[in-house]
Design a protein around this motif. Structure first.
Motif, PDB file in Angstrom:
ATOM      1  N   GLU A   1       0.644   6.540  -6.894  1.00 29.15           N
ATOM      2  CA  GLU A   1      -0.630   7.211  -7.201  1.00 29.15           C
ATOM      3  C   GLU A   1      -0.520   8.723  -6.997  1.00 29.15           C
TER       4      GLU A   1
ATOM      5  N   ASP B   1       0.826  -1.211   0.000  1.00 33.44           N
ATOM      6  CA  ASP B   1       0.000   0.000   0.000  1.00 33.44           C
ATOM      7  C   ASP B   1       0.858   1.258   0.000  1.00 33.44           C
TER       8      ASP B   1
ATOM      9  N   TYR C   1       4.520   9.392  -0.568  1.00 35.14           N
ATOM     10  CA  TYR C   1       3.397   8.841   0.206  1.00 35.14           C
ATOM     11  C   TYR C   1       2.649   9.958   0.927  1.00 35.14           C
TER      12      TYR C   1
ATOM     13  N   LYS D   1       0.484   3.816  -3.061  1.00 35.78           N
ATOM     14  CA  LYS D   1      -0.039   5.160  -2.805  1.00 35.78           C
ATOM     15  C   LYS D   1       0.972   6.222  -3.225  1.00 35.78           C
TER      16      LYS D   1
END
Length: 157
Positions: free
Chosen positions: A68, A61, A129, A65
Protein backbone atom coordinates in the motif's frame (compact mmCIF):
# COMPACT_ATOMS: atom_id res chain seq x y z
CA UNK A 1 -2.69 -7.18 -26.16
CA UNK A 2 -4.59 -9.62 -28.41
CA UNK A 3 -8.35 -9.35 -28.69
CA UNK A 4 -8.81 -12.85 -27.33
CA UNK A 5 -6.78 -12.10 -24.17
CA UNK A 6 -8.24 -13.51 -20.98
CA UNK A 7 -6.75 -12.56 -17.64
CA UNK A 8 -5.31 -15.43 -15.63
CA UNK A 9 -6.08 -13.66 -12.35
CA UNK A 10 -9.22 -15.76 -11.81
CA UNK A 11 -7.02 -18.87 -11.73
CA UNK A 12 -4.60 -17.43 -9.18
CA UNK A 13 -4.80 -19.21 -5.85
CA UNK A 14 -3.63 -17.99 -2.49
CA UNK A 15 -0.19 -18.99 -1.29
CA UNK A 16 0.21 -22.14 0.88
CA UNK A 17 1.02 -20.43 4.20
CA UNK A 18 -1.27 -17.39 4.33
CA UNK A 19 -3.82 -18.27 1.61
CA UNK A 20 -3.40 -14.71 0.32
CA UNK A 21 -3.48 -13.72 -3.35
CA UNK A 22 -1.17 -10.74 -2.82
CA UNK A 23 1.47 -13.03 -1.32
CA UNK A 24 1.02 -15.36 -4.26
CA UNK A 25 1.59 -12.47 -6.70
CA UNK A 26 4.75 -11.39 -4.88
CA UNK A 27 6.03 -14.98 -4.91
CA UNK A 28 5.35 -15.23 -8.64
CA UNK A 29 7.32 -12.01 -9.20
CA UNK A 30 10.24 -13.22 -7.07
CA UNK A 31 10.25 -16.55 -8.93
CA UNK A 32 13.21 -17.12 -11.23
CA UNK A 33 13.28 -19.76 -14.01
CA UNK A 34 10.06 -21.41 -12.81
CA UNK A 35 11.44 -22.34 -9.37
CA UNK A 36 8.40 -21.55 -7.30
CA UNK A 37 9.39 -23.45 -4.16
CA UNK A 38 12.64 -21.46 -4.00
CA UNK A 39 10.66 -18.22 -4.41
CA UNK A 40 8.21 -19.28 -1.69
CA UNK A 41 11.08 -20.06 0.69
CA UNK A 42 12.67 -16.66 -0.01
CA UNK A 43 9.40 -14.79 0.52
CA UNK A 44 8.49 -16.63 3.73
CA UNK A 45 11.99 -16.12 5.14
CA UNK A 46 11.76 -12.41 4.33
CA UNK A 47 8.34 -12.08 5.97
CA UNK A 48 9.59 -13.94 9.07
CA UNK A 49 12.55 -11.56 9.33
CA UNK A 50 10.29 -8.49 9.03
CA UNK A 51 7.71 -9.80 11.53
CA UNK A 52 10.55 -10.39 14.01
CA UNK A 53 11.53 -6.71 13.66
CA UNK A 54 7.95 -5.39 13.95
CA UNK A 55 6.47 -6.50 17.26
CA UNK A 56 2.77 -7.33 17.41
CA UNK A 57 2.13 -7.23 13.66
CA UNK A 58 0.46 -9.92 11.61
CA UNK A 59 2.56 -11.12 8.64
CA UNK A 60 -0.26 -10.49 6.15
CA UNK A 61 -0.70 -6.94 7.45
CA UNK A 62 3.03 -6.28 7.10
CA UNK A 63 3.35 -7.04 3.39
CA UNK A 64 -0.09 -5.60 2.62
CA UNK A 65 0.85 -2.28 4.24
CA UNK A 66 4.24 -2.34 2.50
CA UNK A 67 2.55 -2.71 -0.90
CA UNK A 68 0.00 0.00 0.00
CA UNK A 69 2.86 2.40 0.79
CA UNK A 70 4.50 1.72 -2.59
CA UNK A 71 1.39 1.97 -4.80
CA UNK A 72 1.50 5.01 -7.12
CA UNK A 73 -1.66 7.11 -7.48
CA UNK A 74 -0.61 8.86 -10.71
CA UNK A 75 1.94 8.23 -13.44
CA UNK A 76 3.06 9.94 -16.63
CA UNK A 77 2.32 8.55 -20.07
CA UNK A 78 3.84 9.83 -23.30
CA UNK A 79 1.41 11.54 -25.66
CA UNK A 80 2.41 12.81 -29.09
CA UNK A 81 0.67 16.04 -30.04
CA UNK A 82 1.73 17.66 -33.29
CA UNK A 83 5.51 17.37 -33.43
CA UNK A 84 6.04 17.30 -29.69
CA UNK A 85 5.86 14.49 -27.17
CA UNK A 86 4.39 15.42 -23.79
CA UNK A 87 4.54 13.53 -20.52
CA UNK A 88 0.86 13.54 -19.54
CA UNK A 89 -0.06 12.71 -15.93
CA UNK A 90 -2.75 10.07 -15.54
CA UNK A 91 -4.43 8.25 -12.70
CA UNK A 92 -3.42 4.62 -12.31
CA UNK A 93 -6.06 1.91 -11.98
CA UNK A 94 -5.99 -0.45 -8.98
CA UNK A 95 -4.57 -3.51 -10.72
CA UNK A 96 -1.74 -1.53 -12.32
CA UNK A 97 -0.99 0.16 -8.97
CA UNK A 98 -0.57 -3.24 -7.37
CA UNK A 99 1.54 -4.71 -10.16
CA UNK A 100 3.82 -1.64 -10.25
CA UNK A 101 4.23 -1.77 -6.47
CA UNK A 102 5.18 -5.46 -6.54
CA UNK A 103 7.55 -4.91 -9.47
CA UNK A 104 9.29 -1.97 -7.78
CA UNK A 105 9.60 -3.88 -4.49
CA UNK A 106 11.21 -6.94 -6.07
CA UNK A 107 13.42 -4.88 -8.41
CA UNK A 108 14.67 -2.77 -5.49
CA UNK A 109 15.49 -5.96 -3.56
CA UNK A 110 17.32 -7.43 -6.56
CA UNK A 111 19.30 -4.22 -7.08
CA UNK A 112 20.92 -4.55 -3.65
CA UNK A 113 24.02 -6.72 -3.65
CA UNK A 114 26.13 -8.61 -1.15
CA UNK A 115 23.38 -10.28 0.90
CA UNK A 116 21.09 -13.27 0.41
CA UNK A 117 17.89 -12.47 -1.51
CA UNK A 118 15.68 -13.25 1.49
CA UNK A 119 17.45 -10.62 3.60
CA UNK A 120 17.40 -8.07 0.77
CA UNK A 121 13.67 -8.63 0.27
CA UNK A 122 13.11 -8.43 4.03
CA UNK A 123 14.95 -5.10 4.23
CA UNK A 124 12.96 -3.68 1.34
CA UNK A 125 9.68 -4.92 2.84
CA UNK A 126 10.59 -3.41 6.22
CA UNK A 127 11.56 -0.10 4.60
CA UNK A 128 8.33 -0.04 2.57
CA UNK A 129 6.34 -0.85 5.73
CA UNK A 130 7.96 2.22 7.33
CA UNK A 131 7.33 4.32 4.18
CA UNK A 132 10.98 4.61 3.12
CA UNK A 133 13.43 2.72 0.93
CA UNK A 134 14.15 2.44 -2.79
CA UNK A 135 10.65 1.33 -3.87
CA UNK A 136 8.96 4.21 -2.01
CA UNK A 137 11.53 6.61 -3.50
CA UNK A 138 10.59 5.30 -6.95
CA UNK A 139 6.91 6.04 -6.21
CA UNK A 140 7.76 9.55 -4.98
CA UNK A 141 9.80 10.21 -8.14
CA UNK A 142 6.85 9.14 -10.31
CA UNK A 143 4.55 11.44 -8.31
CA UNK A 144 6.99 14.37 -8.65
CA UNK A 145 7.23 13.77 -12.39
CA UNK A 146 3.44 13.80 -12.67
CA UNK A 147 3.20 16.99 -10.63
CA UNK A 148 5.91 18.69 -12.68
CA UNK A 149 4.01 17.87 -15.88
CA UNK A 150 0.56 18.80 -14.55
CA UNK A 151 0.44 21.60 -17.13
CA UNK A 152 -0.10 18.94 -19.79
CA UNK A 153 -2.96 17.21 -17.99
CA UNK A 154 -5.44 18.67 -20.49
CA UNK A 155 -3.98 16.27 -23.09
CA UNK A 156 -5.31 13.28 -21.15
CA UNK A 157 -8.40 12.21 -23.04
Amino acid sequence: MPRSYKSTEVYLKGDPRYNNKLASKIINKVMWQGKKTVAQRLFYEAVDIVVAKVEGAEPVDVFTKAIENIKPRVEVRSKRVGGATYQVPREVNKRRQQSLAIRWLVDAARAKRGKPMARRLAEELFDAYNNQGAAVTKKENVHKMAEANSAYSHFAW
